[in-house]
Structure formats: structure tokens, C-alpha cells
Write a protein that holds these residues in place. Structure first.
Motif: not given
Length: 277
Positions: A134-145, A151-157
């Protein structure tokens, strides 16, 4: 079925909101009364759309030689040959399955694109794409959105937030983008591009909003850390704005424009005094 309009006045202007409704008899056998049930809410539509809906809701009864209202999608009638784009639908058997949040996710992705962050991060992280599914840009976009919407933790996401959203479709990928270890590793890959990001954002604020930079605002905040924070060299005991003097913390400095556009940030030791920054 037929169209029903409700008129509302807002800011001195008259607005008409339409719904597709049907009459139903309800109540005991001897005391039945007619009630209207909303089948479909159309909202505010223009005259052309209203005419099209009225046409679709009226049929011509040959035996009576007149138009009458009929079920919008009658399941007991054959579709006319000339109605090439029509389908039959059994409204009584329609089900809503796996509803997902789309609008707010789409808006977050659109803001990301208009700020030029998709192209920016695709370029910066392109050297690491070959080694990842998976491209890192998509992972980062998911985190930002996610931070923008809820807002929450990565684990909750990973466990709760991703599945009920339309992010998989918007990112054109699958659940692999929200795998927890991948989310945890993402921020480590963007830290080296921090200064380039500041330069990029400054240019975008200027291009999009003609933002002036004659006056800038600077402020400090702190965030505390649960646990010992042994792997965080900047974690120190200091003045806690959260009144958690029992926890180590880091100090965060932020530079913004008077309009609120962020330009730069810096993370400092938790015992940093305001006057020394």
C-alpha cells in the motif's frame, strides 16, 4: 403515490421541499383513516425535476381514459418496451446493507488534494513504494482524514473507525491500508520531510487565499505521556497545562497566520520554559 411539497420561508425567500408520499389506511377496521407515508425525500428540486417526477408518478388508465397515480415501481406490471432505462423494484423488500460514511470522508480527501498534499507526499515517499503493498501516501491520507473527522488513536482507527467509512473506496484500496502496524510506522517516514512540508504549505496558503505573512502568531502547548516514556528522549517533567504534573510531557510550539493557517511547528523538551523558546 404522489408528490407533496412543503413550503418554508428562510431569509425572506420561499423554499419548496418535495417528498414522494403514498396514502395508507390505518386504524381498526371500523375506524380506518387515511394517513400519508413518506416513501422518498427529494429535497428542494427545480421545475424541470418536479415535472419529471410528476410524470414518473402518473400513469394513463386506458379503461377510464384518464391519468391516475400508481405505485412508482409497480411490481405487478410489465415494464413497457419503450421504457428502456426503467427497472422494477419491490420496495417492500429493499434493505440497507453496510451503510458507510461518505460525505465527510470525501471532503477530507478533496481538501487533501486541493492543498496539493497528494502529489507532494507521492513524490516524497515514492522511493519506499516498491517495498510496500500500500503506498504510504494513502496511509498518511487515511490518518489525516481520521484526525480531521473523528480524532483517535491508530488502534481505534484500525479496529473501529475504518470499516464504517467509505475510505477504502476513496483510497481505491482495501483493509490493508488500515493495518495497525502500518499506521504506527507511517509517521516515522514523514518526519524527515517536515521542513519541505512547511515550505509547501506556505506556498499553498499564498496561492489559494493570498495569505499575508507580515504578522505571525506563536504559541506553546504541552501534551503529557502515559507511562515512563523511556523511548522518548524529549519527555521531561515540567509545567503541565493539563495539570498532570505526575506525567512526563513534551512541549509543542506552533506558528500560524492571524487567519489560523499553520506554517510550522516544533517539538521540544517537556521542561522547556516559555521564555527560552
Amino acid at each position: 403515490m404522489f408528490l407533496r411539497a412543503k413550503v418554508r420561508k428562510k431569509d425572506g425567500k420561499e423554499h419548496r421541499y418535495f417528498s414522494v408520499v403514498e396514502n395508507r389506511r390505518i386504524g381498526p377496521k371500523q375506524q380506518k383513516r387515511m394517513a400519508q407515508r413518506t416513501v422518498l425525500y427529494l429535497g428542494e428540486i427545480n421545475d424541470g425535476q418536479e415535472a419529471a417526477w410528476r410524470k414518473s408518478l402518473e400513469v394513463f388508465d386506458e379503461s377510464c381514459q384518464r391519468y391516475s397515480t400508481l405505485s412508482l415501481f409497480p411490481e405487478d406490471r410489465e415494464i413497457p418496451a419503450e421504457a428502456s432505462s426503467s427497472i422494477q423494484v419491490k420496495l417492500s423488500e429493499m434493505e440497507l446493507r453496510r451503510p458507510r460514511m461518505f460525505g465527510n470522508c470525501w471532503l477530507g480527501c478533496e481538501l487533501w488534494r486541493q492543498l496539493g498534499l497528494q502529489a507532494f507526499w507521492e513524490e516524497k515517499l515514492s522511493s519506499q513504494v516498491q517495498r510496500e503493498t500500500v503506498p504510504w501516501e494513502k496511509v498518511l491520507r487515511l490518518l489525516v482524514v481520521n484526525r480531521l473527522i473523528e480524532p483517535g488513536s491508530e488502534f481505534r482507527l484500525h479496529r473501529q473507525w475504518f470499516d464504517p467509512t467509505a475510505m477504502a473506496e476513496l483510497l481505491e484500496t482495501d483493509f490493508a491500508v488500515a493495518e495497525k502496524d502500518r499506521l504506527y510506522r507511517c509517521l516515522d517516514r514523514i518526519l524527515e520531510h517536515k521542513q519541505a512540508l512547511f515550505v509547501h504549505l506556505r506556498q499553498r496558503w499564498q496561492d489559494l487565499f493570498a495569505a499575508p505573512f507580515d504578522v505571525l502568531l506563536y504559541d506553546l502547548t504541552s501534551t503529557y505521556i502515559e507511562g515512563e516514556g523511556e523511548q522518548i528522549p524529549q519527555a521531561r517533567y515540567g509545567y503541565s497545562r493539563d495539570q498532570r504534573f505526575d506525567c512526563k510531557q513534551v512541549v509543542i510550539a506552533l506558528v500560524i497566520t492571524p487567519e489560523g493557517f499553520p506554517l510550522a511547528y516544533e517539538v521540544m523538551d517537556g521542561n522547556t520554559s516559555d521564555k527560552t523558546t
